[in-house]
Motif scaffolding. Structure first.
Motif, mmCIF file in Angstrom:
data_model
loop_
_atom_site.group_PDB
_atom_site.id
_atom_site.type_symbol
_atom_site.label_atom_id
_atom_site.label_comp_id
_atom_site.label_asym_id
_atom_site.label_seq_id
_atom_site.Cartn_x
_atom_site.Cartn_y
_atom_site.Cartn_z
ATOM 1 N N LEU A 58 45.246 66.006 25.637
ATOM 2 C CA LEU A 58 44.392 66.038 24.491
ATOM 3 C C LEU A 58 45.057 65.075 23.566
ATOM 4 N N GLU A 59 44.594 63.743 23.440
ATOM 5 C CA GLU A 59 45.481 62.736 22.936
ATOM 6 C C GLU A 59 44.435 62.093 21.617
ATOM 7 N N TRP A 60 44.774 62.331 20.458
ATOM 8 C CA TRP A 60 43.868 61.788 19.294
ATOM 9 C C TRP A 60 44.253 60.587 18.990
ATOM 10 N N LEU A 61 43.181 59.693 18.907
ATOM 11 C CA LEU A 61 43.287 58.260 18.612
ATOM 12 C C LEU A 61 43.368 57.970 17.009
ATOM 13 N N LYS A 62 44.169 56.978 16.875
ATOM 14 C CA LYS A 62 44.206 56.784 15.429
ATOM 15 C C LYS A 62 43.206 55.429 15.276
ATOM 16 N N ASP A 63 43.145 54.937 13.998
ATOM 17 C CA ASP A 63 42.188 53.676 13.645
ATOM 18 C C ASP A 63 43.007 52.520 14.086
ATOM 19 N N GLY A 64 42.262 51.549 14.947
ATOM 20 C CA GLY A 64 42.962 50.530 15.355
ATOM 21 C C GLY A 64 43.289 50.750 16.521
ATOM 22 N N ALA A 65 44.305 49.989 17.044
ATOM 23 C CA ALA A 65 44.871 49.687 18.552
ATOM 24 C C ALA A 65 45.479 50.861 18.701
ATOM 25 N N ASN A 66 45.250 51.313 20.083
ATOM 26 C CA ASN A 66 46.106 52.541 20.574
ATOM 27 C C ASN A 66 46.537 52.190 21.895
ATOM 28 N N ARG A 67 47.778 51.898 22.156
ATOM 29 C CA ARG A 67 48.363 51.410 23.386
ATOM 30 C C ARG A 67 48.649 52.707 24.334
ATOM 31 N N ILE A 68 47.858 52.489 25.651
ATOM 32 C CA ILE A 68 48.009 53.835 26.351
ATOM 33 C C ILE A 68 48.733 53.629 27.655
ATOM 34 N N GLY A 69 49.502 54.640 28.271
ATOM 35 C CA GLY A 69 50.225 54.522 29.523
ATOM 36 C C GLY A 69 51.314 55.667 29.546
ATOM 37 N N SER A 70 51.836 55.655 30.808
ATOM 38 C CA SER A 70 52.946 56.682 30.884
ATOM 39 C C SER A 70 54.205 56.246 30.403
ATOM 40 N N ALA A 71 54.474 54.949 29.875
ATOM 41 C CA ALA A 71 55.595 54.628 29.708
ATOM 42 C C ALA A 71 56.029 54.912 28.001
ATOM 43 N N ALA A 72 57.301 55.106 27.819
ATOM 44 C CA ALA A 72 57.550 55.766 26.367
ATOM 45 C C ALA A 72 57.173 54.832 25.368
ATOM 46 N N GLY A 86 46.397 49.971 29.261
ATOM 47 C CA GLY A 86 45.781 49.275 28.438
ATOM 48 C C GLY A 86 45.612 49.726 26.860
ATOM 49 N N VAL A 87 44.544 49.159 26.170
ATOM 50 C CA VAL A 87 44.596 49.553 24.578
ATOM 51 C C VAL A 87 43.174 49.725 24.351
ATOM 52 N N VAL A 88 42.971 50.949 23.826
ATOM 53 C CA VAL A 88 41.989 51.458 23.018
ATOM 54 C C VAL A 88 41.757 51.348 21.796
ATOM 55 N N THR A 89 40.762 50.432 21.092
ATOM 56 C CA THR A 89 40.737 50.235 19.574
ATOM 57 C C THR A 89 39.667 51.101 19.028
ATOM 58 N N LEU A 90 39.994 51.614 18.064
ATOM 59 C CA LEU A 90 38.928 52.444 17.458
ATOM 60 C C LEU A 90 38.456 51.959 16.012
ATOM 61 N N SER A 91 37.532 51.452 15.982
ATOM 62 C CA SER A 91 36.983 50.845 14.721
ATOM 63 C C SER A 91 36.683 51.726 13.572
ATOM 64 N N LYS A 92 36.759 51.165 12.309
ATOM 65 C CA LYS A 92 36.248 51.995 11.305
ATOM 66 C C LYS A 92 34.735 52.752 11.221
ATOM 67 N N ASP A 93 33.845 52.084 12.016
ATOM 68 C CA ASP A 93 32.726 52.566 12.310
ATOM 69 C C ASP A 93 32.656 53.458 13.427
ATOM 70 N N GLY A 94 33.746 53.918 14.024
ATOM 71 C CA GLY A 94 33.812 54.724 15.220
ATOM 72 C C GLY A 94 33.606 54.167 16.560
ATOM 73 N N ILE A 142 36.286 62.361 23.309
ATOM 74 C CA ILE A 142 35.582 63.288 22.876
ATOM 75 C C ILE A 142 35.613 62.976 21.389
ATOM 76 N N ASP A 143 34.418 63.472 20.550
ATOM 77 C CA ASP A 143 34.578 63.419 19.251
ATOM 78 C C ASP A 143 34.447 64.932 18.829
ATOM 79 N N ARG A 144 35.202 65.279 17.860
ATOM 80 C CA ARG A 144 35.235 66.461 17.361
ATOM 81 C C ARG A 144 35.053 66.391 15.828
ATOM 82 N N ASP A 145 34.128 66.450 15.249
ATOM 83 C CA ASP A 145 34.054 66.444 13.711
ATOM 84 C C ASP A 145 34.429 65.232 13.168
ATOM 85 N N GLY A 146 34.241 63.922 13.899
ATOM 86 C CA GLY A 146 34.454 62.800 13.376
ATOM 87 C C GLY A 146 35.842 62.148 13.953
ATOM 88 N N ARG A 147 36.731 63.159 14.587
ATOM 89 C CA ARG A 147 37.962 62.898 15.122
ATOM 90 C C ARG A 147 37.701 62.416 16.603
#
Length: 303
Positions: A58-72, A86-94, A142-147
């Motif tokens: 269960l990995e919480w995303l930060k605003d902006g770019a989130n680099r994702i993978g098994s490497a450290a 890859g990279v998941v980008t979370l915009s200010k508008d969700g 998943i979205d939990r109270d906006g997070r």
């Protein structure tokens, strides 16, 4: 709603399919067989390749770019999958946008693409959230109270491959109780907390009132689906013989002022098996001063 904030639990993995109760006209001869069938369905849904036992993150995303993978060197380090997914980008508008690494081998909703917009479980409408799959694993948002967080699953998760089974109290027809239904007009409001520390206010259509050992008890459900009532309960066995935070119980809609509460079908929430679920807690109104010695016991392999 609980489905997209606290719960997203009973429905997204087929658990709703196991809530069907026996009818009020069920005979004693039917009881044991129907109870066994229910337990078999419960086990099949829980242990399915995409079921709750497959959760590994269960990995919480930060605003902006989130680099994702098994490497450290990633922002979010997965327990399974390619070194750089890859990279998941979370915009200010969700809004959520995914760009896959060219060597990830991942698919989005079964399609080989290089990038995609992701729908989380709160914005997928009647459909399902966008699923990103890689090998034996996958994730959706998943979205939990906006997070927003990645819910990561792996069919080869140890919680699934080393599952120890479910334990129950002996089936007891006396715990299949026909309660009085007291409707609320307008519906009452019930505050239900979660393991995340959030509190959700839910509409309660009424209460079930029943008697046991000369005492009167009440339980308040919410109604996530039009054809059933959903109870989040605790009792004197909670934290001892049964899971401490809560157990779940479904019931058919009231008929002729009665509702059937079959405590033999009280079952553990996903949090009893994995630390990566976002389960509700039993509200004070549903904490019974009664030992409900029926239904599912505490998981012996609990984390």
């Amino acid at each position: 709603m609980l489905r997209t904030t606290v719960l997203a639990i009973a429905l997204s993995f087929g658990v709703a399919a196991v809530h069907a109760q026996t009818t009020n006209t069920a005979t004693a001869a039917d009881f044991s067989q129907q109870n066994q069938q229910w337990q078999h369905k419960r086990l099949a849904n829980l242990t399915a390749p995409n079921g709750w036992l497959s959760l590994v993150g269960l990995e919480w995303l930060k605003d902006g770019a989130n680099r994702i993978g098994s490497a450290a060197d990633n922002d979010i380090v997965l327990k399974v999958g390619p070194a750089h997914l890859g990279v998941v980008t979370l915009s200010k508008d969700g809004a959520l946008h995914l760009v896959l690494d060219k060597n990830s081998g991942a698919t989005v909703d079964g399609k080989a693409v290089t990038e995609a917009t992701l729908l989380d479980d709160a914005h997928a409408g009647e459909g399902t959230p966008t699923t990103v799959a890689f090998g034996s694993a996958n994730f959706f948002v998943i979205d939990r109270d906006g997070r927003k967080a990645l819910r990561v699953k792996d069919s080869n998760a140890q919680t699934r491959t080393h599952f120890l089974g479910l334990d129950y109290y002996p089936a007891d027809p006396s715990w299949r109780i026909v309660a009085d239904w007291v409707p609320f007009d307008p519906p009452h409001e019930l505050e239900i907390g979660s393991v995340l520390g959030t509190i959700n206010k839910e509409k309660v259509p009424g209460k079930a009132v029943f008697h046991r050992d000369g005492h009167t008890y009440e339980l308040m459900p919410i109604q996530e689906e039009p054809d059933s009532l959903f109870f989040v309960i605790a009792d004197r066995t909670s934290g001892h013989e049964t899971y401490g935070a809560a157990r779940f119980l479904y019931a058919e809609l009231p008929k002729d002022g009665k509702v059937v509460l079959d405590f033999n079908r009280a079952y553990n929430p996903p949090c009893a098996f994995t630390p990566y679920a976002t389960c509700p807690l039993a509200p004070p109104e549903n904490r019974l001063d009664l030992a409900v010695t029926a239904g599912e016991k505490k998981y012996r392999g609990g984390h």
